[in-house]
Design a protein around this motif. Structure first.
Motif, PDB file in Angstrom:
ATOM      1  N   VAL A  40      50.634  -9.202  42.996  1.00  0.00           N
ATOM      2  CA  VAL A  40      50.420 -10.565  43.491  1.00  0.00           C
ATOM      3  C   VAL A  40      51.784 -11.224  43.677  1.00  0.00           C
ATOM      4  CG1 VAL A  40      49.443 -12.825  42.942  1.00  0.00           C
ATOM      5  CG2 VAL A  40      48.192 -10.749  42.334  1.00  0.00           C
ATOM      6  N   GLU A  41      52.024 -11.738  44.875  1.00  0.00           N
ATOM      7  CA  GLU A  41      53.274 -12.436  45.147  1.00  0.00           C
ATOM      8  C   GLU A  41      53.220 -13.823  44.508  1.00  0.00           C
ATOM      9  OE1 GLU A  41      56.158 -11.613  46.771  1.00  0.00           O
ATOM     10  OE2 GLU A  41      55.399  -9.561  46.844  1.00  0.00           O
ATOM     11  N   VAL A  42      54.224 -14.143  43.720  1.00  0.00           N
ATOM     12  CA  VAL A  42      54.287 -15.442  43.051  1.00  0.00           C
ATOM     13  C   VAL A  42      55.555 -16.143  43.525  1.00  0.00           C
ATOM     14  CG1 VAL A  42      54.346 -16.648  40.848  1.00  0.00           C
ATOM     15  CG2 VAL A  42      53.073 -14.501  41.045  1.00  0.00           C
ATOM     16  N   SER A  43      55.385 -17.240  44.232  1.00  0.00           N
ATOM     17  CA  SER A  43      56.541 -18.001  44.709  1.00  0.00           C
ATOM     18  C   SER A  43      57.186 -18.749  43.543  1.00  0.00           C
ATOM     19  CB  SER A  43      56.119 -18.988  45.793  1.00  0.00           C
ATOM     20  OG  SER A  43      55.295 -19.994  45.232  1.00  0.00           O
ATOM     21  N   PHE A  44      58.389 -19.250  43.789  1.00  0.00           N
ATOM     22  CA  PHE A  44      59.086 -20.002  42.748  1.00  0.00           C
ATOM     23  C   PHE A  44      58.299 -21.242  42.354  1.00  0.00           C
ATOM     24  CE2 PHE A  44      62.014 -23.383  41.465  1.00  0.00           C
ATOM     25  CZ  PHE A  44      62.577 -22.785  40.346  1.00  0.00           C
ATOM     26  N   VAL A  45      57.740 -21.927  43.332  1.00  0.00           N
ATOM     27  CA  VAL A  45      56.968 -23.141  43.057  1.00  0.00           C
ATOM     28  C   VAL A  45      55.730 -22.807  42.228  1.00  0.00           C
ATOM     29  CG1 VAL A  45      55.671 -25.033  44.122  1.00  0.00           C
ATOM     30  CG2 VAL A  45      57.834 -24.286  45.126  1.00  0.00           C
ATOM     31  N   ALA A  47      55.393 -20.248  40.219  1.00  0.00           N
ATOM     32  CA  ALA A  47      55.853 -19.888  38.878  1.00  0.00           C
ATOM     33  C   ALA A  47      56.194 -21.136  38.071  1.00  0.00           C
ATOM     34  CB  ALA A  47      57.059 -18.962  38.965  1.00  0.00           C
ATOM     35  N   LEU A  48      56.810 -22.106  38.709  1.00  0.00           N
ATOM     36  CA  LEU A  48      57.145 -23.360  38.032  1.00  0.00           C
ATOM     37  C   LEU A  48      55.883 -24.110  37.615  1.00  0.00           C
ATOM     38  CD1 LEU A  48      59.443 -25.258  37.161  1.00  0.00           C
ATOM     39  CD2 LEU A  48      59.255 -26.327  39.403  1.00  0.00           C
ATOM     40  N   LEU A  49      54.905 -24.190  38.521  1.00  0.00           N
ATOM     41  CA  LEU A  49      53.636 -24.834  38.186  1.00  0.00           C
ATOM     42  C   LEU A  49      52.906 -24.075  37.079  1.00  0.00           C
ATOM     43  CD1 LEU A  49      52.346 -25.934  41.707  1.00  0.00           C
ATOM     44  CD2 LEU A  49      53.128 -27.396  39.837  1.00  0.00           C
ATOM     45  N   LEU A  50      53.001 -22.746  37.091  1.00  0.00           N
ATOM     46  CA  LEU A  50      52.403 -21.944  36.031  1.00  0.00           C
ATOM     47  C   LEU A  50      53.027 -22.279  34.678  1.00  0.00           C
ATOM     48  CD1 LEU A  50      50.597 -19.612  35.018  1.00  0.00           C
ATOM     49  CD2 LEU A  50      52.476 -18.068  35.591  1.00  0.00           C
ATOM     50  N   CYS A  51      54.342 -22.444  34.664  1.00  0.00           N
ATOM     51  CA  CYS A  51      55.034 -22.813  33.417  1.00  0.00           C
ATOM     52  C   CYS A  51      54.560 -24.172  32.912  1.00  0.00           C
ATOM     53  CB  CYS A  51      56.545 -22.829  33.620  1.00  0.00           C
ATOM     54  SG  CYS A  51      57.266 -21.209  33.861  1.00  0.00           S
ATOM     55  N   ILE A  52      54.377 -25.113  33.829  1.00  0.00           N
ATOM     56  CA  ILE A  52      53.914 -26.449  33.443  1.00  0.00           C
ATOM     57  C   ILE A  52      52.485 -26.390  32.909  1.00  0.00           C
ATOM     58  CG2 ILE A  52      53.323 -28.741  34.337  1.00  0.00           C
ATOM     59  CD1 ILE A  52      55.751 -28.371  36.270  1.00  0.00           C
ATOM     60  N   ILE A  53      51.625 -25.658  33.600  1.00  0.00           N
ATOM     61  CA  ILE A  53      50.236 -25.510  33.157  1.00  0.00           C
ATOM     62  C   ILE A  53      50.182 -24.824  31.798  1.00  0.00           C
ATOM     63  CG2 ILE A  53      48.087 -24.260  33.628  1.00  0.00           C
ATOM     64  CD1 ILE A  53      48.623 -24.812  36.609  1.00  0.00           C
ATOM     65  N   ALA A  54      50.994 -23.785  31.611  1.00  0.00           N
ATOM     66  CA  ALA A  54      51.015 -23.073  30.330  1.00  0.00           C
ATOM     67  C   ALA A  54      51.521 -23.974  29.211  1.00  0.00           C
ATOM     68  CB  ALA A  54      51.888 -21.828  30.437  1.00  0.00           C
ATOM     69  N   THR A  55      52.509 -24.807  29.514  1.00  0.00           N
ATOM     70  CA  THR A  55      53.032 -25.723  28.499  1.00  0.00           C
ATOM     71  C   THR A  55      51.982 -26.743  28.097  1.00  0.00           C
ATOM     72  OG1 THR A  55      55.266 -25.458  29.376  1.00  0.00           O
ATOM     73  CG2 THR A  55      54.853 -27.388  28.006  1.00  0.00           C
ATOM     74  N   LEU A  56      51.292 -27.315  29.069  1.00  0.00           N
ATOM     75  CA  LEU A  56      50.237 -28.276  28.755  1.00  0.00           C
ATOM     76  C   LEU A  56      49.080 -27.612  28.016  1.00  0.00           C
ATOM     77  CD1 LEU A  56      50.181 -30.359  32.064  1.00  0.00           C
ATOM     78  CD2 LEU A  56      51.136 -31.019  29.847  1.00  0.00           C
TER      79      LEU A  56
END
Length: 132
Positions: A40-45, A47-56
């Motif tokens: 699965v291709e994951v763009s930088f944006v 990946a960044l949103l994934l980090c935010i969702i994971a943090t929350l």
């Protein structure tokens, strides 16, 4: 560490409750590993949103062993990965759970101590500037 009790008596319990750095890292890394495995291709944006969702999401992770693993399907669904594959990642997480949970807890605890020390250091520097 020579810290003031006024700082650590508030920040350490608060950090132990909601500051789950290790859980956020676990959720992000396991989800990215699944995405990479599936091609699965994951763009930088993304990946960044994934980090935010994971943090929350990690703020609500329970303090029990493997609590963060149950948030992997949520993060995988953000990238369009099905629940069947996401639950296989959770199963892998349970297999490596002893090591993974130990590292996760060490990261949570050390980050709480680090941020407490940083806040006190900043306060000490501010007091020195005010005195000068």
């Amino acid at each position: 560490m020579g810290l003031d009790e006024d700082f650590y008596s508030v920040s350490i319990p608060l950090g132990a409750t909601i500051n789950m750095n290790g859980a956020a890292v676990t959720i992000t890394v396991m989800t990215m590993a699944v995405a990479h495995t599936l091609g699965v291709e994951v763009s930088f944006v993304s990946a960044l949103l994934l980090c935010i969702i994971a943090t929350l999401g990690a703020c609500g992770a329970s303090g029990v062993a493997g609590g963060s693993l149950l948030l992997i399907p949520m993060a995988c669904s953000f990238l369009g990965i099905g629940n069947d594959v996401a639950m296989q990642a959770v199963a892998v997480g349970f297999i490596i759970g002893v090591i993974q949970d130990s590292v996760e807890t060490a990261l949570n605890s050390s980050a709480d101590a680090f941020f407490t020390a940083t806040a006190e250091y900043k306060d000490r520097m501010k007091q020195k500037c005010d005195e000068a």
